[in-house]
Scaffold this motif. Structure first.
Motif, mmCIF file in Angstrom:
data_model
loop_
_atom_site.group_PDB
_atom_site.id
_atom_site.type_symbol
_atom_site.label_atom_id
_atom_site.label_comp_id
_atom_site.label_asym_id
_atom_site.label_seq_id
_atom_site.Cartn_x
_atom_site.Cartn_y
_atom_site.Cartn_z
ATOM 1 N N HIS A 173 0.826 -1.216 0.000
ATOM 2 C CA HIS A 173 0.000 0.000 0.000
ATOM 3 C C HIS A 173 0.855 1.259 0.000
ATOM 4 O O HIS A 173 0.485 2.272 -0.599
ATOM 5 C CB HIS A 173 -0.997 -0.033 1.152
ATOM 6 C CG HIS A 173 -2.167 -0.911 0.814
ATOM 7 N ND1 HIS A 173 -3.411 -0.424 0.538
ATOM 8 C CD2 HIS A 173 -2.227 -2.257 0.605
ATOM 9 C CE1 HIS A 173 -4.208 -1.433 0.200
ATOM 10 N NE2 HIS A 173 -3.508 -2.552 0.242
ATOM 11 N N SER A 174 1.988 1.174 0.651
ATOM 12 C CA SER A 174 2.919 2.305 0.629
ATOM 13 C C SER A 174 3.366 2.565 -0.812
ATOM 14 O O SER A 174 3.423 3.714 -1.263
ATOM 15 C CB SER A 174 4.110 1.967 1.541
ATOM 16 O OG SER A 174 5.176 2.828 1.310
ATOM 17 N N LEU A 175 3.617 1.483 -1.572
ATOM 18 C CA LEU A 175 4.028 1.642 -2.976
ATOM 19 C C LEU A 175 2.872 2.168 -3.832
ATOM 20 O O LEU A 175 3.058 3.055 -4.670
ATOM 21 C CB LEU A 175 4.558 0.316 -3.527
ATOM 22 C CG LEU A 175 5.110 0.345 -4.955
ATOM 23 C CD1 LEU A 175 6.273 1.322 -5.095
ATOM 24 C CD2 LEU A 175 5.571 -1.047 -5.398
ATOM 25 N N LEU A 176 1.664 1.647 -3.605
ATOM 26 C CA LEU A 176 0.504 2.114 -4.386
ATOM 27 C C LEU A 176 0.239 3.597 -4.153
ATOM 28 O O LEU A 176 -0.094 4.337 -5.073
ATOM 29 C CB LEU A 176 -0.759 1.333 -4.008
ATOM 30 C CG LEU A 176 -0.883 -0.106 -4.499
ATOM 31 C CD1 LEU A 176 -2.228 -0.666 -4.074
ATOM 32 C CD2 LEU A 176 -0.737 -0.196 -6.017
ATOM 33 N N ASN A 177 0.406 4.017 -2.883
ATOM 34 C CA ASN A 177 0.085 5.411 -2.557
ATOM 35 C C ASN A 177 1.228 6.363 -2.878
ATOM 36 O O ASN A 177 1.081 7.576 -2.747
ATOM 37 C CB ASN A 177 -0.314 5.526 -1.085
ATOM 38 C CG ASN A 177 -1.607 4.755 -0.831
ATOM 39 O OD1 ASN A 177 -2.444 4.644 -1.729
ATOM 40 N ND2 ASN A 177 -1.762 4.209 0.352
ATOM 41 N N GLU A 178 2.352 5.793 -3.336
ATOM 42 C CA GLU A 178 3.495 6.628 -3.719
ATOM 43 C C GLU A 178 3.086 7.660 -4.765
ATOM 44 O O GLU A 178 3.511 8.815 -4.732
ATOM 45 C CB GLU A 178 4.619 5.724 -4.261
ATOM 46 C CG GLU A 178 5.912 6.426 -4.593
ATOM 47 C CD GLU A 178 6.000 6.901 -6.039
ATOM 48 O OE1 GLU A 178 6.892 7.722 -6.316
ATOM 49 O OE2 GLU A 178 5.175 6.490 -6.895
ATOM 50 N N SER A 179 2.210 7.233 -5.700
ATOM 51 C CA SER A 179 1.767 8.154 -6.763
ATOM 52 C C SER A 179 1.063 9.384 -6.182
ATOM 53 O O SER A 179 1.141 10.469 -6.752
ATOM 54 C CB SER A 179 0.797 7.446 -7.714
ATOM 55 O OG SER A 179 1.382 6.265 -8.191
ATOM 56 N N LEU A 180 0.373 9.201 -5.052
ATOM 57 C CA LEU A 180 -0.371 10.321 -4.461
ATOM 58 C C LEU A 180 0.569 11.277 -3.722
ATOM 59 O O LEU A 180 0.324 12.476 -3.642
ATOM 60 C CB LEU A 180 -1.434 9.796 -3.476
ATOM 61 C CG LEU A 180 -2.478 8.838 -4.044
ATOM 62 C CD1 LEU A 180 -3.419 8.371 -2.942
ATOM 63 C CD2 LEU A 180 -3.270 9.488 -5.181
ATOM 64 N N GLU A 181 1.655 10.719 -3.173
ATOM 65 C CA GLU A 181 2.585 11.548 -2.381
ATOM 66 C C GLU A 181 3.634 12.226 -3.251
ATOM 67 O O GLU A 181 4.265 13.194 -2.846
ATOM 68 C CB GLU A 181 3.339 10.649 -1.380
ATOM 69 C CG GLU A 181 2.472 10.064 -0.297
ATOM 70 C CD GLU A 181 3.076 8.778 0.272
ATOM 71 O OE1 GLU A 181 4.321 8.603 0.184
ATOM 72 O OE2 GLU A 181 2.312 7.970 0.801
ATOM 73 N N ASN A 182 3.847 11.674 -4.439
ATOM 74 C CA ASN A 182 4.969 12.119 -5.252
ATOM 75 C C ASN A 182 4.671 13.460 -5.926
ATOM 76 O O ASN A 182 3.736 13.564 -6.705
ATOM 77 C CB ASN A 182 5.241 11.047 -6.308
ATOM 78 C CG ASN A 182 6.575 11.258 -6.968
ATOM 79 O OD1 ASN A 182 7.026 12.382 -7.114
ATOM 80 N ND2 ASN A 182 7.210 10.179 -7.355
ATOM 81 N N PRO A 183 5.498 14.481 -5.669
ATOM 82 C CA PRO A 183 5.212 15.808 -6.241
ATOM 83 C C PRO A 183 5.606 15.979 -7.718
ATOM 84 O O PRO A 183 5.473 17.067 -8.260
ATOM 85 C CB PRO A 183 6.043 16.749 -5.363
ATOM 86 C CG PRO A 183 7.150 15.916 -4.846
ATOM 87 C CD PRO A 183 6.652 14.511 -4.762
ATOM 88 N N ILE A 184 6.080 14.894 -8.373
ATOM 89 C CA ILE A 184 6.453 15.033 -9.794
ATOM 90 C C ILE A 184 5.239 15.518 -10.602
ATOM 91 O O ILE A 184 5.354 16.394 -11.449
ATOM 92 C CB ILE A 184 7.006 13.698 -10.368
ATOM 93 C CG1 ILE A 184 8.372 13.391 -9.752
ATOM 94 C CG2 ILE A 184 7.131 13.771 -11.894
ATOM 95 C CD1 ILE A 184 8.967 12.036 -10.148
ATOM 96 N N LEU A 185 4.080 14.908 -10.324
ATOM 97 C CA LEU A 185 2.858 15.388 -10.997
ATOM 98 C C LEU A 185 2.231 16.476 -10.128
ATOM 99 O O LEU A 185 2.070 16.308 -8.919
ATOM 100 C CB LEU A 185 1.863 14.244 -11.207
ATOM 101 C CG LEU A 185 2.299 13.190 -12.226
ATOM 102 C CD1 LEU A 185 1.287 12.050 -12.257
ATOM 103 C CD2 LEU A 185 2.447 13.777 -13.624
#
Length: 398
Positions: free
Chosen positions: A301-313
């Motif tokens: 879940h930490s990996l799945l939610n990485e997209s939400l935390e990542n400021p690249i987008l």
């Protein structure tokens, strides 16, 4: 520690049987033509309690006797300039570098080049495969993840972990990267010492380590499984996403990771030469691994939610969309049973994106020259890496 006689303890468990008779294991057997059995189990089992003693000795002699950044600087000098028999350096350092500077007789740089080209040519499919099949699929093996939990990797966050994995993978899969003193070689040595540093720390500070069940921390057999992830599982994923590869590229992938494994101090007898051998080796290793536990679910879940935390987008809707696409790919690439164990959210229309990707790959394959795809893949992968490094200021061993 006295070696416990290890048994293929989960060979009658439903998670093991289902994987190899119905799931991705069955597909791997079909993909590779492997003949799986437990005949060689006793040959491999001792490696569950075997570690890279040379790397551990370097950590004890260099890292634990001075400030961390001084030790890192010293090792960096050796990586870049090499070491000879008569240098005045600690014995363990000499051993490590004399081993890694020695080119094994079997090494074929031309094959490594083909493997690197496939990694680049597959472009973002390579990164999807690493993330949504190799990494998250690895979380299903509960004991394999124990060192991550012991070193509190969850606290570091998935963005940083992903960035480090990407940095390593990209740097060992470029042209000529693995020649002695070059960048990929440097990454292999540093990664080897990170493993040793983590292992020495776990042995020292983590009192609950269950060696009998979990093996030694970051043991040689688990390392073999990890590198089969980068070769066999990676290839299988590209295949599932509709990529085609030549026999030479396929051989090249195994050869590249065999050499990286050699630099990392994994015993050569554990490094497979082709997909048939890799599947047979992997079969034995999976028989000692229990299925996902609560730590596995947290890591996934930490990996799945990485997209939400990542400021690249920049925008939240873009991040949510990216997370959705990764979830679709995870369901497409992994067994349903594994996805359920890791509690991957079920989403609607989950096959649309992976199937479209498959179709595009089939068309793209015929229309664009191989060299143009290699060049574009290299550029795109380097761009993703540089975006990640910008946001994490990669402090890893530098």
């Amino acid at each position: 520690m006295e070696n416990t006689i290890l048994q293929p303890r989960f060979k009658n468990s439903s998670h093991f049987k289902e994987f190899w008779t119905k799931g991705n294991g069955k597909q791997l057997i079909e993909f590779s033509g492997a003949k799986v059995s437990f005949n060689a189990f006793e040959k491999f089992a001792p490696y569950f309690y075997h570690v890279d003693e040379i790397g551990d000795e370097v950590v004890r002699e260099v890292y634990l006797t001075k400030k961390f950044h001084e030790a890192s600087k010293e090792i960096e000098q050796y990586i870049r300039n090499g070491i000879s028999e008569n240098d005045d350096t600690p014995e363990s350092v000499k051993k490590l570098f004399l081993q890694t500077q020695k080119i094994p007789d079997w090494l074929d740089y031309d094959l490594i080049k083909s493997g690197a080209e496939l990694c680049m040519r597959a472009n973002l499919d390579s990164l999807i495969s690493l993330r949504d099949y190799c990494l998250i699929g690895g979380y299903d093996y509960a004991y394999l993840n124990k060192p991550l939990i012991a070193t509190e990797a969850l606290k570091k966050g998935a963005v940083k972990r992903l960035s480090e994995t990407l940095d390593f993978w990209v740097n060992v899969t470029r042209y000529d990267a693995l020649e002695v003193h070059k960048k990929g070689y440097e990454f292999a040595i540093k990664t080897r010492l990170i493993h040793s540093y983590a292992r020495v720390s776990i042995k020292k500070y983590y009192k609950n380590w269950d060696t009998e069940n979990w093996g030694e921390p970051i043991n040689s057999w688990d390392m073999m499984a990890t590198y089969i992830g980068f070769s066999l599982v990676f290839l299988h994923s590209l295949h599932k996403l509709g990529n085609t590869f030549s026999e030479k590229e396929e051989k090249g992938i195994f050869h590249l990771w065999k050499y990286v494994g050699y630099l990392l101090g994994i015993p050569e007898s554990l490094l497979p030469n082709d997909k048939k051998q890799a599947t047979e080796f992997f079969y034995l290793w999976t028989s000692i691994q229990p299925p996902a536990d609560k730590d596995s679910v947290l890591l996934a879940h930490s990996l799945l939610n990485e997209s939400l935390e990542n400021p690249i987008l920049k925008y939240q809707f873009q991040r949510k969309n990216l997370r959705y696409l990764h979830i679709c790919c995870t369901w497409f690439l992994l067994d349903d049973e594994v996805c359920k164990r890791l509690q991957i959210p079920d989403v609607s229309n989950k096959n649309v994106f992976p199937k479209a990707k498959w179709l595009i790959n089939k068309i793209y394959d015929k229309m664009v020259s191989r060299q143009a795809r290699i060049n574009k893949g290299n550029r795109d992968q380097m761009k993703v890496l540089s975006d990640y490094l910008k946001i994490t200021h990669n402090s890893n061993f530098h």
